[in-house]
Scaffold this active site. Structure first.
Site, PDB file in Angstrom:
ATOM      1  N   ASN A  23       0.816  -1.215   0.000  1.00  0.00           N
ATOM      2  CA  ASN A  23       0.000   0.000   0.000  1.00  0.00           C
ATOM      3  C   ASN A  23       0.848   1.263   0.000  1.00  0.00           C
ATOM      4  O   ASN A  23       0.415   2.300  -0.500  1.00  0.00           O
ATOM      5  CB  ASN A  23      -0.961  -0.020   1.191  1.00  0.00           C
ATOM      6  CG  ASN A  23      -2.048  -1.071   1.027  1.00  0.00           C
ATOM      7  OD1 ASN A  23      -2.343  -1.500  -0.089  1.00  0.00           O
ATOM      8  ND2 ASN A  23      -2.635  -1.496   2.129  1.00  0.00           N
ATOM      9  N   ARG A  97      -6.476  -0.921  -8.913  1.00  0.00           N
ATOM     10  CA  ARG A  97      -7.136   0.072  -8.071  1.00  0.00           C
ATOM     11  C   ARG A  97      -6.227   1.277  -7.802  1.00  0.00           C
ATOM     12  O   ARG A  97      -6.663   2.428  -7.820  1.00  0.00           O
ATOM     13  CB  ARG A  97      -7.521  -0.584  -6.736  1.00  0.00           C
ATOM     14  CG  ARG A  97      -8.280   0.328  -5.797  1.00  0.00           C
ATOM     15  CD  ARG A  97      -9.733   0.411  -6.167  1.00  0.00           C
ATOM     16  NE  ARG A  97     -10.398   1.499  -5.466  1.00  0.00           N
ATOM     17  CZ  ARG A  97     -11.639   1.876  -5.725  1.00  0.00           C
ATOM     18  NH1 ARG A  97     -12.320   1.277  -6.657  1.00  0.00           N
ATOM     19  NH2 ARG A  97     -12.189   2.863  -5.062  1.00  0.00           N
ATOM     20  N   ASP A 121      -9.939  -5.487  -5.852  1.00  0.00           N
ATOM     21  CA  ASP A 121     -10.616  -6.535  -5.091  1.00  0.00           C
ATOM     22  C   ASP A 121     -12.126  -6.439  -5.200  1.00  0.00           C
ATOM     23  O   ASP A 121     -12.696  -5.356  -5.267  1.00  0.00           O
ATOM     24  CB  ASP A 121     -10.254  -6.434  -3.603  1.00  0.00           C
ATOM     25  CG  ASP A 121      -8.854  -6.932  -3.329  1.00  0.00           C
ATOM     26  OD1 ASP A 121      -8.404  -7.811  -4.060  1.00  0.00           O
ATOM     27  OD2 ASP A 121      -8.220  -6.435  -2.389  1.00  0.00           O
TER      28      ASP A 121
END
EC number: 2.5.1.7
Length: 436
Positions: A23, A97, A121
């Site tokens: 992340n 994403r 996801d």
């Protein structure tokens, strides 16, 4: 699609080092677009989602050079803005994403940023409103093509503004922050995300010449500058992977050492696992998990009521580890209520654990009660499909603890977030085989 074949029921032993944080990587890599100078980044994980973003940056004209394992230099001195209007970009952008975070840097430096509706996801809705509302407050004009599901923002010059975010979105805060560092004047972001990875982004931008104060709090103040320079940055270890290995050790009754975990950036993760009765021992910057031969017992609240573990924005417990907590609880002594507040589809993988013999009551899309077996009844091997990154690893942990041979399909979902996971697990004694 690939499949993992797992022979469960074996204790593991040894040490494992967490990869660089996924992340954090998605934010840091987008920030290289803010300067024409070279940026060197270390500890980049070799995983599908990060590699997709690096490929997208290359298609955008960023020069990407590997200088060592996990170390790369990036230079965005010849950015090809025409790529943003190509059919290839619509394909590349939808596949990830994290691609949404190129919009802020492109808008700040070049006056426009486009992105197709990103994928990722299947864990429920993740709105983009925070991103674009923040950019609009900085002076951008917003447009959206419903037919093509294509977003765009444009501005001749961004101007600083005060904003109170509706939600403490990590990627939304990062996107607005990266736009604001080159805006004219002062920007104040209240209810900003303050995760360690967001702090890392702020520190990196400040080294590049940005003026960001309030780092680590939910109130960020940014004084805009005319330009940013190059820098060198090393990413933190992945806290989600660290939590995954804690859960793996407990479920397989294994003695494991997790090395170089950056304890100060783990927040509530160690203490939350301790509430499940798991021994999490600090040894310098390592975590030592002894073999839990006698199992582990869930604590109750001090009034004797059932323990409730829920997710929350940082410094609360990260939602990415609730799937791991849930699977670990299936073999604990006692019961726990898992409350997934942020995503409405993330608990739907529990039917696969129930098929394996776990005692779980799915109360609604957000809550599940787990009644632990205390290892008196082992999970059964089965064939299952990975629905997303975190649920996939949770099922993998369940399979490694189960008696017999299990198969997990759609392992590309796991590969999106975990680097060479089968090789690393084999190194500590796991019986796992990748079948293409």
């Amino acid at each position: 699609m690939g499949t993992f074949k797992i022979e469960g029921g074996h204790a593991l032993k040894g040490s494992i080092q967490p990869q660089g944080a996924k992340n954090e990587a998605l934010q840091i890599l987008c920030a290289v677009l803010l300067t024409p100078e070279a940026v060197t980044i270390h500890n980049i994980p070799n995983i599908i989602d990060v590699n997709k973003l690096m490929l997208l940056l290359e298609h955008l004209g960023v020069k990407v050079n590997k200088i060592g394992k996990g170390s790369y230099t990036f230079q965005a001195d010849e950015v090809n803005l025409k790529y943003l209007e190509s059919d290839q970009f619509k394909v590349d952008g939808r596949g990830l994403r994290g691609s949404i975070m190129i919009v802020g840097p492109l808008l700040a430096r070049f006056g426009k940023g486009f992105i197709p509706k990103p994928g990722g996801d299947k864990i429920g809705r993740r709105r983009l409103d925070t991103h674009f509302e923040g950019l609009i407050k900085l002076g951008a004009k917003f447009r959206y093509s419903k037919e093509e599901q294509f977003y765009g923002v444009e501005a001749e010059k961004l101007k600083g503004a005060y904003m109170l975010l509706e939600e403490a979105s990590v990627t939304g805060t990062a996107n607005i922050l990266m736009a604001a560092v080159l805006a004219e004047g002062k920007t104040t972001i209240y209810n900003a995300a303050c995760e360690p990875y967001l702090q890392q982004l702020c520190k990196m931008l400040n080294r590049m010449g940005a003026k960001i104060s309030g780092v680590g709090s939910n109130l960020l103040v940014i004084e805009g500058v005319d330009s940013l320079g190059g820098t060198e940055h090393t990413m933190l270890p992945d806290m989600i992977e660290i939590g995954s290995w804690i859960g793996l050790a407990a479920m397989t009754k294994s003695e494991l050492t997790i090395t170089n975990v950056s304890w100060n950036d783990l927040g509530l993760i160690p203490e939350t696992f301790r509430k499940l009765g798991i021994t999490v021992e600090k040894r310098g910057e390592d975590i030592f998990i002894p073999a839990h031969k006698d199992g582990y017992e869930i604590q109750n609240f001090i009034d004797g009521s059932i323990l409730n573990i829920s997710d929350a924005p940082w410094p609360g417990f990260t939602p990415d580890l609730l799937s791991i907590i849930l699977v670990v609880a299936t073999q604990a002594r006692g019961s726990v209520l898992i409350h997934q507040k942020m995503f409405e589809s993330r608990l739907f993988f529990v039917d696969k654990l129930i098929d394996m013999g776990a005692k779980i009551i799915l109360c609604d899309p957000h809550r599940a009660t787990v009644i632990g077996h205390d290892f008196k009844s082992t999970l059964k091997s089965t064939t299952m499909t990975s629905p997303d990154i975190r649920a996939g690893v949770s099922l993998l942990i369940a399979a490694l603890s189960a008696k017999g041979t299990s198969h997990i399909q759609n392992i590309e979902q796991i590969d999106r977030g975990y680097e060479h996971i089968d090789d690393r697990l084999r190194a500590i004694g796991a019986k796992i085989e990748r079948i293409d």
